[in-house]
Design a protein around this motif. Sequence first.
Motif, short mmCIF file in Angstrom:
data_model
loop_
_atom_site.label_atom_id
_atom_site.label_comp_id
_atom_site.label_asym_id
_atom_site.label_seq_id
_atom_site.Cartn_x
_atom_site.Cartn_y
_atom_site.Cartn_z
N VAL A 1 1.11 -1.22 0.18
CA VAL A 1 -0.23 -0.46 0.13
C VAL A 1 0.86 1.61 -0.02
O VAL A 1 0.86 2.04 -0.83
N ILE A 2 1.87 0.94 0.59
CA ILE A 2 3.05 2.59 0.82
C ILE A 2 3.57 2.86 -0.54
O ILE A 2 3.54 3.56 -0.98
N VAL A 3 3.86 1.66 -1.11
CA VAL A 3 4.56 1.64 -2.48
C VAL A 3 3.81 2.52 -3.50
O VAL A 3 4.01 2.58 -4.67
N ALA A 4 1.73 1.86 -3.55
CA ALA A 4 1.25 2.34 -4.22
C ALA A 4 0.93 4.06 -4.09
O ALA A 4 0.44 4.27 -5.34
N LEU A 5 0.99 4.19 -3.23
CA LEU A 5 0.69 5.81 -2.92
C LEU A 5 1.68 6.82 -3.44
O LEU A 5 0.26 7.35 -4.24
N PRO A 6 2.09 6.67 -4.27
CA PRO A 6 2.54 8.11 -4.85
C PRO A 6 1.89 7.54 -6.49
O PRO A 6 1.51 8.90 -6.86
N THR A 7 1.60 6.52 -6.97
CA THR A 7 1.25 6.55 -8.51
C THR A 7 -0.27 7.59 -7.92
O THR A 7 -1.22 7.22 -8.62
N LEU A 8 -0.69 6.74 -6.83
CA LEU A 8 -2.03 7.52 -6.66
C LEU A 8 -2.32 8.47 -6.06
O LEU A 8 -2.93 9.49 -7.06
N ILE A 9 -1.12 9.54 -5.82
CA ILE A 9 -1.09 11.14 -5.26
C ILE A 9 -0.98 11.40 -7.02
O ILE A 9 -1.25 12.13 -7.21
N VAL A 10 -0.08 10.87 -7.65
CA VAL A 10 -0.01 11.26 -9.25
C VAL A 10 -1.06 11.57 -9.91
O VAL A 10 -0.86 12.51 -10.51
N PHE A 11 -2.23 10.60 -9.90
CA PHE A 11 -2.89 10.47 -10.78
C PHE A 11 -4.27 11.54 -10.13
O PHE A 11 -4.96 11.84 -11.17
N LEU A 12 -4.34 11.13 -8.66
CA LEU A 12 -5.22 12.06 -8.11
C LEU A 12 -4.93 14.17 -8.55
O LEU A 12 -5.98 14.55 -8.80
N LEU A 13 -3.93 14.38 -8.72
CA LEU A 13 -2.86 15.73 -9.23
C LEU A 13 -3.67 15.74 -10.78
O LEU A 13 -3.86 17.28 -11.17
N LEU A 14 -3.04 14.74 -11.21
CA LEU A 14 -3.15 15.61 -12.62
C LEU A 14 -5.24 14.86 -13.39
O LEU A 14 -5.07 14.36 -14.62
N GLN A 15 -5.57 14.71 -12.22
CA GLN A 15 -6.67 13.69 -12.85
C GLN A 15 -7.72 14.33 -14.20
O GLN A 15 -8.14 13.75 -15.34
N ARG A 16 -7.50 15.44 -13.68
CA ARG A 16 -8.10 16.82 -15.05
C ARG A 16 -7.34 16.31 -16.34
O ARG A 16 -8.21 17.06 -17.03
#
Length: 310
Positions: free
Chosen positions: A282-297
């Motif tokens: 879960v910790i390893v997957a967090l950065p990719t989730l953060i990048v997607f949320l920041l660039l989602q639009r």
Amino acid sequence: MSLDTAPAASSAPPAAAPSAPPPGRRGLRPGRIGVHAFLMTVSLAFLAPLLLAVYASLRPYDETSEHGYFSLPKNLSFDYYRQAFSDAEMTKYFVNTLIIAVPGVLVTLFFASFVAFAVARLQMRGSIVLLMLFTAGNLLPQQVIVTPLYVLFNRIPLPYWMSDSMTMFDSYWSIVAVQVGFQIGFCVFVLANFMRTLPGEILEAAIVDGAGVWTQYWRITLPLCRPALAALGTLQFTWMYNDFLWALVFISDGDKLPITSALNNLRGQFFTDYNLLAAGSVIVALPTLIVFLLLQRHFIAGLTLGSTKG
């Protein structure tokens, strides 16, 4: 004597006609309900492994081994997250991953935008053949050239300040080079098709004003491709961040491995605590989730822009 008088007008207001439902609101139809039920089912099926990993990472291993992973929890805590972050030395491996992924994404998008601009916007011979060659590179299985690249990187010399081994082997340069080489074809294909949707009158007006090729590319075309670049940047970062094969083949020093390799530090020689491993995942997957949320639009705009053109 009787006087004929007109009937008095009724003072009651006329009955209001039934208002039509707003055009944006539709009634619930069986087909629409079925589509939503199908989408919810598919979404839950994709989220189930992640939710199970998060649920397991919050429970002690003794509890899940006794009652199973699908039992009700008796104790929830974030102890495994603290233990996984410290035991796996994730800070060091996160830095290693950024050293590989960030330059890899930037170099890939920079070179791909160059080629896409030449293919889509410049009147040059063989542009379609060039685009086909870059696209065909995506059809080559990466595992086929593992051995040739291993031999090649051991023979390419580098200065000591670029590589401790004095070659491309066991250096970050080898991983970046492979990532750029394999990902640039897909980016050229997407960007070239996106640039073709841009109005040609913009470049014609710039040429009339005396703009050179570099100005046409850097100051006119590239800013218009920002949604596509954001979408590709999100995908490329995710793919390079999650890569495990190339680092395992081309890096022998354990201190240079990326974050995906850090999970091996959480596996014991004779026993593996899978709840601890779930917390590390879960910790390893967090950065990719953060990048997607920041660039989602921008990501959604890059995928949908031009979909209704023509």
